[in-house]
Design a protein around this motif. Structure first.
Motif, short mmCIF file in Angstrom:
data_model
loop_
_atom_site.label_atom_id
_atom_site.label_comp_id
_atom_site.label_asym_id
_atom_site.label_seq_id
_atom_site.Cartn_x
_atom_site.Cartn_y
_atom_site.Cartn_z
N LEU A 181 101.73 -6.20 -40.88
CA LEU A 181 101.35 -7.60 -41.45
C LEU A 181 101.10 -7.29 -43.08
CD1 LEU A 181 99.28 -10.18 -40.11
CD2 LEU A 181 99.40 -10.15 -42.29
N ILE A 182 100.23 -6.34 -43.42
CA ILE A 182 99.66 -5.92 -44.73
C ILE A 182 100.92 -5.44 -45.64
CG2 ILE A 182 98.27 -4.39 -46.18
CD1 ILE A 182 96.56 -4.11 -43.65
N THR A 189 90.88 -2.82 -36.06
CA THR A 189 89.78 -3.88 -35.53
C THR A 189 90.36 -4.41 -34.15
OG1 THR A 189 90.66 -5.43 -37.12
CG2 THR A 189 89.01 -4.24 -37.79
N TYR A 190 91.53 -5.02 -34.11
CA TYR A 190 92.02 -5.56 -32.76
C TYR A 190 92.55 -4.43 -31.93
CZ TYR A 190 92.20 -10.39 -34.55
OH TYR A 190 91.61 -11.64 -34.97
N ALA A 197 98.18 0.28 -35.98
CA ALA A 197 97.50 0.60 -36.80
C ALA A 197 96.46 -0.50 -37.50
CB ALA A 197 98.23 1.22 -38.29
N CYS A 198 96.47 -1.50 -36.60
CA CYS A 198 95.39 -2.53 -36.94
C CYS A 198 93.98 -2.20 -36.18
CB CYS A 198 95.94 -4.05 -36.31
SG CYS A 198 94.44 -5.19 -36.40
N CYS A 253 89.63 -6.77 -43.16
CA CYS A 253 89.94 -5.24 -42.74
C CYS A 253 90.29 -4.41 -43.74
CB CYS A 253 91.24 -5.51 -41.85
SG CYS A 253 93.00 -5.72 -42.60
N CYS A 264 96.61 -10.01 -32.92
CA CYS A 264 96.78 -10.28 -34.28
C CYS A 264 97.70 -11.57 -34.63
CB CYS A 264 97.47 -9.03 -34.95
SG CYS A 264 96.51 -7.43 -34.88
N PRO A 265 97.63 -11.85 -35.78
CA PRO A 265 98.56 -13.26 -36.21
C PRO A 265 100.13 -12.91 -35.63
CG PRO A 265 96.99 -12.46 -37.97
CD PRO A 265 96.93 -11.54 -36.93
N CYS A 295 99.34 -1.64 -40.98
CA CYS A 295 99.44 -2.70 -40.14
C CYS A 295 100.96 -3.28 -40.99
CB CYS A 295 98.62 -3.50 -40.22
SG CYS A 295 98.77 -5.24 -40.09
N LYS A 319 93.71 -4.37 -45.56
CA LYS A 319 93.98 -5.51 -46.45
C LYS A 319 93.34 -5.76 -47.71
CE LYS A 319 95.00 -10.01 -44.33
NZ LYS A 319 94.61 -11.29 -43.61
N TRP A 379 99.05 -5.41 -33.69
CA TRP A 379 100.10 -4.60 -34.70
C TRP A 379 99.58 -3.18 -34.84
CZ3 TRP A 379 103.78 -7.47 -34.10
CH2 TRP A 379 103.64 -8.91 -34.17
N CYS A 415 87.69 -8.62 -37.49
CA CYS A 415 86.67 -8.06 -38.42
C CYS A 415 85.34 -8.19 -38.51
CB CYS A 415 87.35 -8.38 -39.90
SG CYS A 415 88.82 -8.28 -40.09
S1 SF4 Z 1 93.23 -7.45 -39.36
FE1 SF4 Z 1 94.70 -5.99 -38.40
S2 SF4 Z 1 96.73 -7.35 -38.29
FE2 SF4 Z 1 95.16 -8.39 -39.72
S3 SF4 Z 1 95.95 -7.59 -41.66
FE3 SF4 Z 1 94.22 -6.29 -40.89
S4 SF4 Z 1 95.27 -4.71 -39.84
FE4 SF4 Z 1 96.88 -6.31 -40.09
#
Ligand code: SF4
Ligand code: SF4
Length: 384
Positions: free
Chosen positions: A75-76, A336-337, A333-334, A103, A244-245, A73, A106, A331, A303
């Protein structure tokens, strides 16, 4: 027709960098956070500043990909990239970092990041209402408190925590008031400006000043609404953004929606309303650590499994903000979302009877034109 106060928010990021650097020179302590589950009250009660760390821009992603898999993701990757390149002044200023087991991407990245600065990882239960979850999360609050006390050689009293709870609740109320301005039809402020102001606020070092800024902006926008001023026409489709944020540098979908004629009026995601919906219980007879644990455990992040709270919040916001459609932004590869998008689509289309669109993208600009075509088709569908 942009609120005058937005100019202050535009400059705030640079100003905050100076403030945090001065605070450091004066020997003040700083704790950096990445996630909405971080209990800022305990950081404030320890006499430290709590700051959000950078992770919403594309620039440091390439550097991060030297250590992390590419299909992770953004964000990570962005968060880690900022940490290793020294380009996030807040990360540089942070004495300590706090993180949570949310997640998988992260939490594994945090293992690498923890080698750069002292980091405390809180063990978040996987579901909000499973047996023992509240007790476990309350214990995690105690563990974090003890760690802060040891690292900063301070004692955190119950009174300190209660004071910090009141301050944070005031901040949440100010931000709720700001979010509520988009309930006016048409909305007196763009979604991009709302996002930028709320996001910039996260970097604010002085809580009292930050609350005042948010209240001033809300008052100005409320007055604009009373005069009937708006950057939108009355028929602009009203959109709720979930997923996602999103922050400054990763606001491309919000921008595309508004460039295409929509008005983004509600942000259900973490960078928006998710963390504000519930306050910390201020009941003086309640155990203060349990009160904190309850608030944070009930954040409806994907999550959590199951994550019924997110549906409830989307339903509530869709009604209150009278939205015409829901955009679910994930995003790449996220997981969970992305997986949860199935449940959200079903709920929005069948229970709320609203048009729904799921977009999956990253922080780069490479797919902007493709996204624009999809956004425009979605808005045409809404407008019939
Ligand atoms: S929950 Fe999704 S958007 Fe948030 S850090 Fe994890 S993979 Fe990235
Ligand atoms: S989406 Fe979940 S993991 Fe990401 S910042 Fe929000 S609470 Fe934390």
């Amino acid at each position: 027709m942009r609120p005058e106060s937005m100019k202050i928010f535009d400059d705030l990021r640079n100003l905050n960098v100076l403030t945090i650097q001065n605070a450091k020179k004066n020997g003040e302590k700083v704790v950096g956070c990445y996630c909405t589950y971080s209990p800022q009250e305990l950081i404030l009660a320890a006499g430290a500043h709590s700051v959000t760390l950078c992770g919403t821009r594309q620039e440091p992603v390439a550097a991060a990909e030297r250590d992390l898999p590419r299909n992770l993701c953004p964000l990570i990757k962005s968060s880690y990239g900022f940490a290793i390149t020294g380009k996030c002044p807040y990360f540089e200023a942070a004495d300590l970092l706090v993180a949570e087991t949310t997640c998988d991407g992260k939490k594994k990245m945090y293992e690498l990041m923890g080698k750069i600065k002292p980091m405390h990882v809180m063990n978040l239960p996987q579901s909000a209402d499973s047996e023992g979850a509240l007790e476990q999360w309350t214990q995690e609050m105690h563990r974090f408190k003890a760690w802060l006390e040891q690292k900063f050689a301070v004692q955190i009293t119950e009174e300190d925590i209660r004071k910090a709870i009141k301050l944070m609740n005031r901040e949440r109320n100010a931000l709720r008031r700001l979010h509520a301005v988009t309930k006016f039809k048409p909305s007196p402020i763009t979604g991009v400006d709302l996002l930028v102001s709320v996001w910039t606020k996260g970097f604010n070092v002085n809580k009292e000043e930050g609350i005042k800024l948010v209240e001033d902006l809300a008052a100005e926008v409320e007055a604009m609404a009373a005069r009937g001023e708006s950057p939108f026409t009355a028929d602009a489709p009203r959109i709720l953004l979930t997923g996602c944020p999103v922050g400054f540098g990763s606001e491309k979908v919000v921008r595309l929606l508004e460039e295409s004629g929509a008005s983004v009026v509600a942000f259900e995601n973490c960078s928006g309303y998710k963390s504000l919906d519930r306050l910390v219980d201020e009941d003086p007879n309640k155990d203060v650590m349990v009160a904190l644990a309850e608030k944070y455990l009930n954040i409806p992040c994907s999550c959590m499994t199951p994550n019924q709270g997110r549906l409830e919040l989307i339903g509530k916001l869709a009604k209150e903000y009278e939205v015409d459609g829901v955009v679910d932004l994930t995003w790449q590869a996220c997981h969970t979302y992305n997986v949860e998008a199935f449940v959200i689509r079903d709920y929005v289309q069948k229970q709320l009877n609203l048009p729904y669109m799921h977009l999956e993208t990253d922080y780069s600009e490479s797919d902007v034109e493709q996204l624009r075509v999809r956004v425009q088709a979605f808005l045409e569908l809404i407008q019939g």
